[in-house]
Design a protein around this motif. Structure first.
Motif, PDB file in Angstrom:
ATOM      1  N   ILE A  67       0.852  -1.193   0.000  1.00 28.46           N
ATOM      2  CA  ILE A  67       0.000   0.000   0.000  1.00 28.46           C
ATOM      3  C   ILE A  67       0.890   1.246   0.000  1.00 28.46           C
ATOM      4  N   GLU A  68       0.627   2.176  -0.911  1.00 28.28           N
ATOM      5  CA  GLU A  68       1.379   3.428  -0.969  1.00 28.28           C
ATOM      6  C   GLU A  68       1.003   4.298   0.222  1.00 28.28           C
ATOM      7  N   VAL A  69       2.013   4.903   0.850  1.00 28.12           N
ATOM      8  CA  VAL A  69       1.790   5.754   2.022  1.00 28.12           C
ATOM      9  C   VAL A  69       2.193   7.182   1.675  1.00 28.12           C
ATOM     10  N   GLU A  70       1.267   8.105   1.817  1.00 27.47           N
ATOM     11  CA  GLU A  70       1.537   9.531   1.578  1.00 27.47           C
ATOM     12  C   GLU A  70       1.657  10.227   2.928  1.00 27.47           C
ATOM     13  N   ILE A  71       2.837  10.817   3.182  1.00 26.59           N
ATOM     14  CA  ILE A  71       3.109  11.410   4.492  1.00 26.59           C
ATOM     15  C   ILE A  71       3.300  12.907   4.339  1.00 26.59           C
ATOM     16  N   SER A  72       2.719  13.679   5.240  1.00 29.24           N
ATOM     17  CA  SER A  72       2.951  15.123   5.291  1.00 29.24           C
ATOM     18  C   SER A  72       3.286  15.513   6.720  1.00 29.24           C
ATOM     19  N   GLY A  73       4.084  16.591   6.866  1.00 25.74           N
ATOM     20  CA  GLY A  73       4.470  17.065   8.191  1.00 25.74           C
ATOM     21  C   GLY A  73       5.630  16.273   8.764  1.00 25.74           C
ATOM     22  N   THR A  74       5.997  16.607   9.993  1.00 28.66           N
ATOM     23  CA  THR A  74       7.076  15.915  10.700  1.00 28.66           C
ATOM     24  C   THR A  74       6.620  15.613  12.119  1.00 28.66           C
ATOM     25  N   GLY A  75       7.234  14.581  12.705  1.00 27.28           N
ATOM     26  CA  GLY A  75       6.922  14.227  14.083  1.00 27.28           C
ATOM     27  C   GLY A  75       6.138  12.930  14.174  1.00 27.28           C
ATOM     28  N   LEU A  76       5.042  12.924  14.938  1.00 23.20           N
ATOM     29  CA  LEU A  76       4.210  11.735  15.144  1.00 23.20           C
ATOM     30  C   LEU A  76       2.863  11.906  14.449  1.00 23.20           C
ATOM     31  N   VAL A  77       2.203  10.761  14.179  1.00 18.98           N
ATOM     32  CA  VAL A  77       0.940  10.790  13.433  1.00 18.98           C
ATOM     33  C   VAL A  77      -0.132  11.524  14.239  1.00 18.98           C
ATOM     34  N   GLU A  78      -0.721  12.550  13.598  1.00 20.01           N
ATOM     35  CA  GLU A  78      -1.807  13.314  14.212  1.00 20.01           C
ATOM     36  C   GLU A  78      -3.163  12.894  13.645  1.00 20.01           C
ATOM     37  N   SER A  79      -3.190  12.563  12.334  1.00 20.17           N
ATOM     38  CA  SER A  79      -4.437  12.130  11.699  1.00 20.17           C
ATOM     39  C   SER A  79      -4.115  11.098  10.633  1.00 20.17           C
ATOM     40  N   GLN A  80      -5.122  10.286  10.282  1.00 15.36           N
ATOM     41  CA  GLN A  80      -4.900   9.241   9.292  1.00 15.36           C
ATOM     42  C   GLN A  80      -6.143   9.072   8.427  1.00 15.36           C
ATOM     43  N   TRP A  81      -5.906   8.570   7.222  1.00 17.74           N
ATOM     44  CA  TRP A  81      -7.001   8.173   6.328  1.00 17.74           C
ATOM     45  C   TRP A  81      -6.576   6.917   5.592  1.00 17.74           C
ATOM     46  N   PRO A  82      -7.423   5.876   5.595  1.00 17.33           N
ATOM     47  CA  PRO A  82      -8.764   5.804   6.200  1.00 17.33           C
ATOM     48  C   PRO A  82      -8.697   5.662   7.716  1.00 17.33           C
ATOM     49  N   GLU A  83      -9.844   5.737   8.349  1.00 16.15           N
ATOM     50  CA  GLU A  83      -9.907   5.661   9.803  1.00 16.15           C
ATOM     51  C   GLU A  83      -9.628   4.242  10.293  1.00 16.15           C
ATOM     52  N   LYS A  84      -9.358   4.160  11.573  1.00 16.20           N
ATOM     53  CA  LYS A  84      -9.095   2.869  12.216  1.00 16.20           C
ATOM     54  C   LYS A  84     -10.270   1.910  11.995  1.00 16.20           C
ATOM     55  N   GLY A  85      -9.959   0.643  11.619  1.00 16.97           N
ATOM     56  CA  GLY A  85     -10.970  -0.384  11.431  1.00 16.97           C
ATOM     57  C   GLY A  85     -11.510  -0.486  10.020  1.00 16.97           C
ATOM     58  N   THR A  86     -11.127   0.462   9.134  1.00 18.87           N
ATOM     59  CA  THR A  86     -11.597   0.410   7.753  1.00 18.87           C
ATOM     60  C   THR A  86     -10.949  -0.756   7.022  1.00 18.87           C
ATOM     61  N   SER A  87     -11.715  -1.445   6.185  1.00 22.89           N
ATOM     62  CA  SER A  87     -11.178  -2.566   5.415  1.00 22.89           C
ATOM     63  C   SER A  87     -10.139  -2.059   4.417  1.00 22.89           C
ATOM     64  N   LEU A  88      -9.012  -2.790   4.303  1.00 27.79           N
ATOM     65  CA  LEU A  88      -7.919  -2.396   3.410  1.00 27.79           C
ATOM     66  C   LEU A  88      -7.901  -3.196   2.106  1.00 27.79           C
ATOM     67  N   GLU A  89      -8.906  -3.993   1.888  1.00 27.31           N
ATOM     68  CA  GLU A  89      -8.889  -4.860   0.711  1.00 27.31           C
ATOM     69  C   GLU A  89      -8.843  -4.050  -0.584  1.00 27.31           C
ATOM     70  N   LYS A  90      -9.564  -2.903  -0.631  1.00 24.81           N
ATOM     71  CA  LYS A  90      -9.613  -2.115  -1.862  1.00 24.81           C
ATOM     72  C   LYS A  90      -8.878  -0.775  -1.723  1.00 24.81           C
ATOM     73  N   ILE A  91      -8.071  -0.643  -0.677  1.00 21.30           N
ATOM     74  CA  ILE A  91      -7.317   0.604  -0.444  1.00 21.30           C
ATOM     75  C   ILE A  91      -5.915   0.468  -1.036  1.00 21.30           C
ATOM     76  N   ASN A  92      -5.562   1.382  -1.938  1.00 23.98           N
ATOM     77  CA  ASN A  92      -4.218   1.372  -2.551  1.00 23.98           C
ATOM     78  C   ASN A  92      -3.295   2.444  -1.971  1.00 23.98           C
ATOM     79  N   LYS A  93      -3.875   3.401  -1.267  1.00 20.85           N
ATOM     80  CA  LYS A  93      -3.067   4.522  -0.773  1.00 20.85           C
ATOM     81  C   LYS A  93      -3.583   4.970   0.584  1.00 20.85           C
ATOM     82  N   VAL A  94      -2.669   5.149   1.510  1.00 22.11           N
ATOM     83  CA  VAL A  94      -2.993   5.607   2.859  1.00 22.11           C
ATOM     84  C   VAL A  94      -2.355   6.981   3.060  1.00 22.11           C
TER      85      VAL A  94
END
Length: 705
Positions: free
Chosen positions: A673-700
């Motif tokens: 899965i491709e990961v797109e990161i912005s900012g520096t430090g520790l994770v403040e927000s994420q997409w998709p949210e916790k518990g979302t199925s990753l079967e059809k997700i290509n990019k986080v």
């Protein structure tokens, strides 16, 4: 009685004789006089026959007019002599009376950083003097001196007034009344003298003296240098250290002597004075490759660790590995000679393990080893020529890959690699890395690397050099050679001056990147970048790692040589690193001599120098607003799977809040899965949210803060 014709012939004969004589003698004034008198006498002869036709009054009048004409002829002859014959002589006499010679002395050129911030510049100060013979008895001049003393600067007017008569009587033409007067005060006093008191005859005058000023001297002195007097410079200062010396031919000012026509007082040019093309006497301005802000960051962080570790010396440099441009350098030392020595180019050190990547790259280029080769280091020691070489860590044992030799900084592994070289080939690569000669950086005083010809090596020499002993380099030489390992394989000549320009901005010299030679292939260089990135990721250089950014580098802990061997328990702790690891833009080297610590391992390069790299890199990232957009999963890492990762494929989005970028990449990397990161430090927000199925997700997408 002689006839008129006879008189004319006789007169003509005499005239021609005298004319030929004066032409031969080149006496043109007498020739002109004879010519005039010939016609004067000829006129008189032709009119003599008519004198009896006129009255006595008329005859007397004509005689008087002839006398007047005679004297006019004398005047004309004199004017002819002055204006035509002797005009050069009289012209020179006039010029001596009105022409004055004066000198224009320019200012030394400025030294500026890459963005144009002045690091070395000039401030003018003045000496105020008077001519006692002109001031004494001149009321306006005395009033001006009293005004200066009361309202501008103290010159001791009362005492001066008492002594002025005796100074004037003894024909003293020069008396200093004030020293070290600044530019603004000088302008005030000059305006007062000229405008209020109308002094025009140098009763009160100024003498300029230029002072060299340095911005943040404690930061830039090693690089910028200083000026001083030498036997050759006589009464003017010249560059004696650093850029001031290396570029003195451009920086030094000129003295231009000019002549012009003035009024008798020498105060004002005559309107007939000829205007000449204005030529600047100022020296050229030198622009460095150094960035003031990077220099400030580097200086602050090196100083902090230098103080914390109570090191004998601490230094750092930042270089562009793709051009050889020195972007910043910082030196702190307890030596009393610190202002006369630049340790970056004038001190030599055994580099220790920071030297190992050069030998590994050379072995790979020569085809002696590959990235996947293995080396059996046994129990961490090896004997060569009746000398036992040990690992610095007792945990380094067994079979190591080429990458692990660098990650664990294995001395025994480097000995095994060096065994595959013959002496001639080993030396050839040292030469290719530029370690047989000076780098020719554009600073004076660079030392040549300490290296013997291979014909003089003993049996142990090659093995020792493989892990950085038995060869002495300056920091600039090590950084230059290391740059060629990670920049694609090209050795560049380092330089600290970007350009030289005049006050008008016209560039008279520009330094550009100079390729010395290719040392290793792009493929080998790419492999070295990967392995050195792993050194930082989970090797001895992990204290240099920054979450979200790709860092590569190598630690070094070199023993310090002394007469009879090496000092016990004292080290040169160093780290050389670069980022971004896949496309290096910054290379940084840090060295700390004899750091002090209660724990033995806290004297090593990984504990002392690597953290400084991290802090400087973080501030550069913030200063240049570098985003971690180039972060990608490093699939060739040999990573241990953390406990929170199941052996079964992940089907739901995990909770990433509060985690670092590297931890996120480890968790999601195996899923492709491709990961797109912005900012520096520790994770403040994420997409998709916790518990979302990753079967059809290509990019986080995650945002760090």
């Amino acid at each position: 009685m002689l006839s008129k014709k006879f008189k004319i012939k006789a007169l003509t004969g005499v005239f021609l004789s005298l004319a030929l004589l004066f032409i031969y003698k080149e006496i043109y004034t007498l020739l002109f006089a004879v010519f005039l008198f010939y016609f004067f006498i000829l006129y008189g002869i032709t009119r003599d026959s008519e004198k009896y036709k006129y009255s006595n009054f008329t005859r007397r009048s004509k005689t008087l007019s002839r006398i007047c004409l005679f004297f006019m002829l004398i005047l004309i002859i004199r004017l002819f002599q002055v204006q035509v014959v002797d005009h050069k002589e009289y012209e020179n006499m006039l010029i001596k009376q009105v022409e004055a010679t004066y000198s224009i002395i320019g200012n030394r050129g400025k030294i500026l950083d890459y963005r144009g911030k002045p690091l070395a510049y000039n401030s003018n100060i003045y000496t105020i003097a008077i001519d006692p013979t002109r001031v004494h008895g001149f009321e306006a001049a005395m009033d001006a001196l009293e005004d200066i003393d009361k309202n501008h600067i103290k010159i001791g007017y009362k005492e001066l007034k008492k002594n002025l008569a005796s100074l004037a009587e003894s024909k003293k033409y020069y008396k200093i009344i004030a020293k070290d007067v600044e530019e603004d005060k000088k302008e005030e006093i000059e305006a007062l003298i000229k405008e209020k008191y109308k002094l025009k005859h140098n009763e009160i005058f100024f003498q300029k003296k230029s002072n060299r000023e340095y911005y943040k001297k404690e930061i830039f002195s090693y690089l910028v240098g200083l000026t001083g007097y030498t036997q050759k410079s006589e009464d003017s200062k010249t560059g004696i250290f650093g850029v001031e010396r290396g570029y003195d031919e451009y920086l030094r000012s000129r003295k231009i002597t000019k002549k012009d026509i003035f009024t008798r007082s020498r105060f004002m040019k005559l309107p007939t004075a000829s205007d000449e093309l204005e030529i600047s006497a100022n020296g050229k301005n030198v622009y460095l490759t150094v960035d003031y802000f990077l220099q400030y960051i580097l200086n602050e962080e090196v100083k902090k660790q230098y103080d914390n570790t109570k090191s004998e010396m601490g230094l750092g440099l930042v270089m562009d590995p793709n051009t050889g441009r020195l972007l910043a350098s910082s030196i702190f030392t307890r030596s009393h000679q610190k202002n006369l020595k630049n340790q970056i180019i004038q001190s030599q050190y055994e580099p220790g393990s920071t030297f190992k990547p050069l030998i590994v790259a050379a072995a790979m280029e020569e085809g002696l080893i590959s990235q996947n080769d293995t080396f059996d280091v046994g129990d961490g020691k090896i004997v060569r020529h009746r000398h036992t070489i040990r690992e610095s860590s007792r945990h380094t044992k067994g079979i190591l890959s080429t990458e692990e030799v660098l990650k664990k900084s294995s001395n025994v592994g480097m000995v095994l690699i060096s065994d595959r070289f013959n002496n001639a080939t080993f030396e050839k690569y040292l030469e290719d890395f530029g370690l047989g000669h000076k780098t020719n950086v554009d600073l004076p005083g660079e030392l040549k690397p300490y290296m013997q010809h291979y014909s003089k090596w003993d049996g142990l020499k090659k093995n020792n050099m493989a892990f950085g002993q038995g060869i002495a380099l300056t920091p600039i030489q090590l950084a230059t050679a290391f740059s060629s390992v990670i920049n694609g394989g090209i050795l560049y000549q380092p330089y600290v001056v970007d350009r030289v320009a005049g006050d008008d901005g016209v560039v008279v010299r520009r330094n550009t990147p100079k390729v010395v030679r290719r040392v290793v292939s792009p493929k080998v260089s790419e492999s070295m970048r990967t392995m050195l990135e792993h050194v930082v990721f989970d090797g001895t250089g992990k204290n240099a790692a920054i979450d979200g950014y790709r860092i590569g580098g190598k630690t070094g802990t070199a023993q310090i040589s002394s007469p009879g061997g090496y000092l016990n328990g004292e080290y040169l702790a160093s780290f050389i690193g670069f980022f971004p690891a896949n496309n290096p833009q910054y290379l940084m080297l840090f060295m700390f001599l004899k750091p002090q610590a209660d724990i033995y391992y806290n004297k090593f390069g990984g504990a002392v120098a690597a953290p400084v790299f991290k802090e400087v890199a973080k501030r550069i990232i913030k200063y240049n607003n570098i985003l971690p957009g180039d972060v990608e999963y490093l699939g060739d890492f040999e990573m241990k799977v953390p406990e929170y990762i199941s052996s079964e494929p992940m089907v739901e989005m995990p909770d990433l809040l509060g985690k670092g970028a590297r931890e996120v990449l480890k968790m999601l990397g195996e899923l492709g899965i491709e990961v797109e990161i912005s900012g520096t430090g520790l994770v403040e927000s994420q997409w998709p949210e916790k518990g979302t199925s990753l079967e059809k997700i290509n990019k986080v997408k995650i945002h760090l803060k």
